[in-house]
Design a protein around this motif. Sequence first.
Motif, PDB file in Angstrom:
ATOM      1  N   THR A  22      46.912  30.689 121.391  1.00 18.08           N
ATOM      2  CA  THR A  22      47.806  29.949 121.827  1.00 18.08           C
ATOM      3  C   THR A  22      49.224  30.221 121.441  1.00 18.08           C
ATOM      4  OG1 THR A  22      47.746  28.527 119.587  1.00 18.08           O
ATOM      5  CG2 THR A  22      46.533  27.888 121.450  1.00 18.08           C
ATOM      6  N   LEU A  23      50.371  29.772 121.789  1.00 21.06           N
ATOM      7  CA  LEU A  23      51.553  30.642 121.426  1.00 21.06           C
ATOM      8  C   LEU A  23      51.849  30.073 120.035  1.00 21.06           C
ATOM      9  CD1 LEU A  23      54.293  31.396 122.351  1.00 21.06           C
ATOM     10  CD2 LEU A  23      55.352  29.158 122.863  1.00 21.06           C
ATOM     11  N   GLY A  24      51.190  29.206 119.406  1.00 25.72           N
ATOM     12  CA  GLY A  24      51.642  29.032 117.800  1.00 25.72           C
ATOM     13  C   GLY A  24      51.076  30.137 117.244  1.00 25.72           C
ATOM     14  N   GLN A  25      49.637  30.137 117.632  1.00 30.32           N
ATOM     15  CA  GLN A  25      48.907  31.217 116.834  1.00 30.32           C
ATOM     16  C   GLN A  25      49.513  32.752 117.029  1.00 30.32           C
ATOM     17  OE1 GLN A  25      45.064  30.541 119.130  1.00 30.32           O
ATOM     18  NE2 GLN A  25      44.385  29.295 117.029  1.00 30.32           N
ATOM     19  N   GLN A  26      50.152  32.814 118.060  1.00 28.65           N
ATOM     20  CA  GLN A  26      50.703  34.346 118.417  1.00 28.65           C
ATOM     21  C   GLN A  26      51.978  34.439 117.540  1.00 28.65           C
ATOM     22  OE1 GLN A  26      51.691  34.526 122.698  1.00 28.65           O
ATOM     23  NE2 GLN A  26      49.479  34.884 123.440  1.00 28.65           N
ATOM     24  N   ILE A  27      52.781  33.143 117.365  1.00 27.82           N
ATOM     25  CA  ILE A  27      54.028  33.270 116.638  1.00 27.82           C
ATOM     26  C   ILE A  27      53.460  33.800 115.188  1.00 27.82           C
ATOM     27  CG2 ILE A  27      55.815  32.091 115.823  1.00 27.82           C
ATOM     28  CD1 ILE A  27      56.212  30.806 118.558  1.00 27.82           C
ATOM     29  N   SER A  28      52.584  32.903 114.926  1.00 27.76           N
ATOM     30  CA  SER A  28      52.233  32.933 113.432  1.00 27.76           C
ATOM     31  C   SER A  28      51.603  34.344 112.976  1.00 27.76           C
ATOM     32  CB  SER A  28      50.915  32.198 113.087  1.00 27.76           C
ATOM     33  OG  SER A  28      51.316  30.637 113.223  1.00 27.76           O
ATOM     34  N   ILE A  29      51.013  34.762 114.183  1.00 28.48           N
ATOM     35  CA  ILE A  29      50.661  36.428 113.734  1.00 28.48           C
ATOM     36  C   ILE A  29      51.712  37.358 113.586  1.00 28.48           C
ATOM     37  CG2 ILE A  29      49.367  38.354 114.651  1.00 28.48           C
ATOM     38  CD1 ILE A  29      47.168  36.432 115.852  1.00 28.48           C
ATOM     39  N   ILE A  30      52.726  37.161 114.302  1.00 26.86           N
ATOM     40  CA  ILE A  30      53.926  37.793 114.720  1.00 26.86           C
ATOM     41  C   ILE A  30      54.658  37.680 113.278  1.00 26.86           C
ATOM     42  CG2 ILE A  30      56.312  38.449 115.809  1.00 26.86           C
ATOM     43  CD1 ILE A  30      54.762  37.626 118.194  1.00 26.86           C
ATOM     44  N   VAL A  31      54.913  36.721 112.825  1.00 26.30           N
ATOM     45  CA  VAL A  31      55.683  36.413 111.640  1.00 26.30           C
ATOM     46  C   VAL A  31      55.011  37.088 110.291  1.00 26.30           C
ATOM     47  CG1 VAL A  31      56.355  34.441 109.939  1.00 26.30           C
ATOM     48  CG2 VAL A  31      56.718  34.328 112.614  1.00 26.30           C
ATOM     49  N   LEU A  32      53.640  36.668 110.219  1.00 27.09           N
ATOM     50  CA  LEU A  32      52.667  36.992 109.048  1.00 27.09           C
ATOM     51  C   LEU A  32      52.346  38.543 108.797  1.00 27.09           C
ATOM     52  CD1 LEU A  32      50.302  34.092 108.961  1.00 27.09           C
ATOM     53  CD2 LEU A  32      52.197  34.415 107.391  1.00 27.09           C
ATOM     54  N   ALA A  33      52.262  39.207 110.185  1.00 27.61           N
ATOM     55  CA  ALA A  33      52.171  40.696 110.197  1.00 27.61           C
ATOM     56  C   ALA A  33      52.759  41.449 109.268  1.00 27.61           C
ATOM     57  CB  ALA A  33      51.954  41.067 111.725  1.00 27.61           C
ATOM     58  N   PRO A  34      54.025  41.398 109.393  1.00 26.58           N
ATOM     59  CA  PRO A  34      54.967  42.118 108.426  1.00 26.58           C
ATOM     60  C   PRO A  34      54.697  41.943 106.882  1.00 26.58           C
ATOM     61  CG  PRO A  34      56.244  41.426 110.176  1.00 26.58           C
ATOM     62  CD  PRO A  34      55.047  40.556 110.363  1.00 26.58           C
ATOM     63  N   PHE A  35      54.353  40.712 106.642  1.00 32.09           N
ATOM     64  CA  PHE A  35      54.007  40.393 105.244  1.00 32.09           C
ATOM     65  C   PHE A  35      52.524  41.000 104.761  1.00 32.09           C
ATOM     66  CE2 PHE A  35      57.352  37.207 106.136  1.00 32.09           C
ATOM     67  CZ  PHE A  35      58.074  37.162 105.283  1.00 32.09           C
ATOM     68  N   VAL A  36      51.635  40.982 105.549  1.00 30.12           N
ATOM     69  CA  VAL A  36      50.395  41.371 105.302  1.00 30.12           C
ATOM     70  C   VAL A  36      50.523  43.003 105.123  1.00 30.12           C
ATOM     71  CG1 VAL A  36      48.247  41.887 106.075  1.00 30.12           C
ATOM     72  CG2 VAL A  36      49.320  39.495 106.680  1.00 30.12           C
ATOM     73  N   TYR A  37      51.253  43.612 106.245  1.00 32.02           N
ATOM     74  CA  TYR A  37      51.414  45.156 105.806  1.00 32.02           C
ATOM     75  C   TYR A  37      52.238  45.459 104.694  1.00 32.02           C
ATOM     76  CZ  TYR A  37      53.323  49.597 106.850  1.00 32.02           C
ATOM     77  OH  TYR A  37      53.740  50.986 106.743  1.00 32.02           O
ATOM     78  N   ASN A  38      53.165  44.659 104.597  1.00 28.45           N
ATOM     79  CA  ASN A  38      53.977  44.756 103.350  1.00 28.45           C
ATOM     80  C   ASN A  38      52.954  44.857 101.970  1.00 28.45           C
ATOM     81  OD1 ASN A  38      56.376  45.251 101.415  1.00 28.45           O
ATOM     82  ND2 ASN A  38      55.865  42.918 101.066  1.00 28.45           N
ATOM     83  N   LEU A  39      52.201  43.841 102.027  1.00 24.26           N
ATOM     84  CA  LEU A  39      51.381  43.774 100.567  1.00 24.26           C
ATOM     85  C   LEU A  39      50.194  45.042 100.702  1.00 24.26           C
ATOM     86  CD1 LEU A  39      50.709  39.976 100.785  1.00 24.26           C
ATOM     87  CD2 LEU A  39      52.036  41.177  99.268  1.00 24.26           C
ATOM     88  N   VAL A  40      49.475  45.127 101.772  1.00 25.30           N
ATOM     89  CA  VAL A  40      48.994  46.194 101.886  1.00 25.30           C
ATOM     90  C   VAL A  40      49.319  47.532 101.589  1.00 25.30           C
ATOM     91  CG1 VAL A  40      47.223  47.765 103.531  1.00 25.30           C
ATOM     92  CG2 VAL A  40      47.411  45.281 103.706  1.00 25.30           C
TER      93      VAL A  40
END
Length: 528
Positions: A22-40
């Motif tokens: 869904t659009l909401g799920q896509q936006i959540s992934i786009i927003v969260l991806a940089p944070f996850v990458y930053n922590l990794v």
Amino acid sequence: MGVVDSIADLVLQTYQSFLTLTLGQQISIIVLAPFVYNLVYQFYYSLRKDRAPLVFHWIPWFGSAVTFGMKPYDFFEECRLKYGDVFAFVLLGKTMTVYLGPKGHEFVFNSKLADVSAAEAYTHLTTPVFGKGVIYDCPNARLMEQKKFAKFALTKESFKTYVPKIREEILKYFVDSDQFELKTRTSGIADVMKTQPEITIFTASRSLLGEEMRKRFDSTFAQLYGDLDRGFTPINFVFPNLPLPHYWKRDAAQQKISSAYMGLINKRRETGDVDPKRDLIDSLMTHSTYKDGVKMTDQEIANLLIGILMGGQHTSASTSAWFLLHLGEKPELQEELYQEITGVLNQKGGDINDLTYEDLQELPLVNKVIKETLRLHMPLHSIFRKVKRDILIPNTNYVVPTGHYVLVSPGYTHTSERFFPNAEEFDPHRWTSAESSVSEDAGTVDYGFGAISKGVSSPYLPFGGGRHRCIGEQFAYVQLGTILTTFVYNLKWTLTTEKVPNIDFASMITLPEEPAKIKWTKRSTASI
């Protein structure tokens, strides 16, 4: 090709799966991806033993920008207690490796040209302000020769002529400025963030550039230098050009000031009225041929003049503002200065107008006040270099990789209890006994603009060190000494607030927070 095909298939499947969300799920992934990458990324970085420990940060790209930008010295101390003198942090997408203390000074200031570059760290910041072909917008060898050209106007004989000119400008300012108007007023309130930048630019232009150019410098021209000054901010460091008002004002100011210099240069070229002993403009018009026979263009001379005046503007404006504020908190120190100044003048049977360059050398407390102000308020709180090839930090296993930055902060060391007892206290008398403990005779080296000290392991380096050490140190003492003695002889003052203002670190220069005002009264000995 099998591995490549497999990776391509995996990417395609991941993308197709993403499209089914869904659009909401896509936006959540786009927003969260940089944070996850930053922590990794930070977790992976922490496993490496060949990297300085990285200060943890939650926000990608911004890193530690907020804590560093608001209170850099507190940030450095907190990191030192946790990681030691060597650590790294992320600043707006750039990884900065910090080395605190005298050993850090040695590591950064004496690094080889092949290893680190000041030009690559600063050129995008300085070139829009100074112009093309000078300072960091040219090879290092050219910059060293430009410093040598400028030193023709920074000799002892020149300083002797500068002192009366600087004093005359200050006294004229005391009469004309609405902050003083000493001919009609005996007391008032002055905003040092208005008075000191103006006094600095007026006195520097009169002494260095000559009376003809000084006549073009009014409050409007001083404002142009203020617009240029606002080109040195953290946002300019990251984004050299943005469609914002302060960028437009910076560019307009650069063009107007450059045009004013070019107008005078062209006039003198056309008339043949060039005397290399008259002022810095004529000196550069005469002495600006590089060793390979190439001559600086007149436009480059105009740009270099901007750079020279801007360099002194930062140091003298902020330093004089700070010593006025500190002395406003310590009237007894003002009186001690007054007695020292009048003691020298009484021996000569004269007043402040008779104070010479040689007399300034005989005023130890005046010079200690300047020295202590520079200790407590070094104009630049952090100094960067960009790493050009992997470098090993001495006595560690840490390697700073190509493309990262190294950072040193003499200002932090100046205000550290490890090197200066009661470091937060403004105490010029500390230099009576401390002078020998912070000086270092390590011989001299000539990078192309004259011999300077090799020693950069001192905890006190207000003018930097190495090949990029400020060439205007002696001029700064002449200018600041004349400003301080002229103020003390003519005025008494106190603060309008209970204590000296805190440091405003919002720009790249350590200025006092507003309000920064003094309440002054005219002395009976005032020469106006």
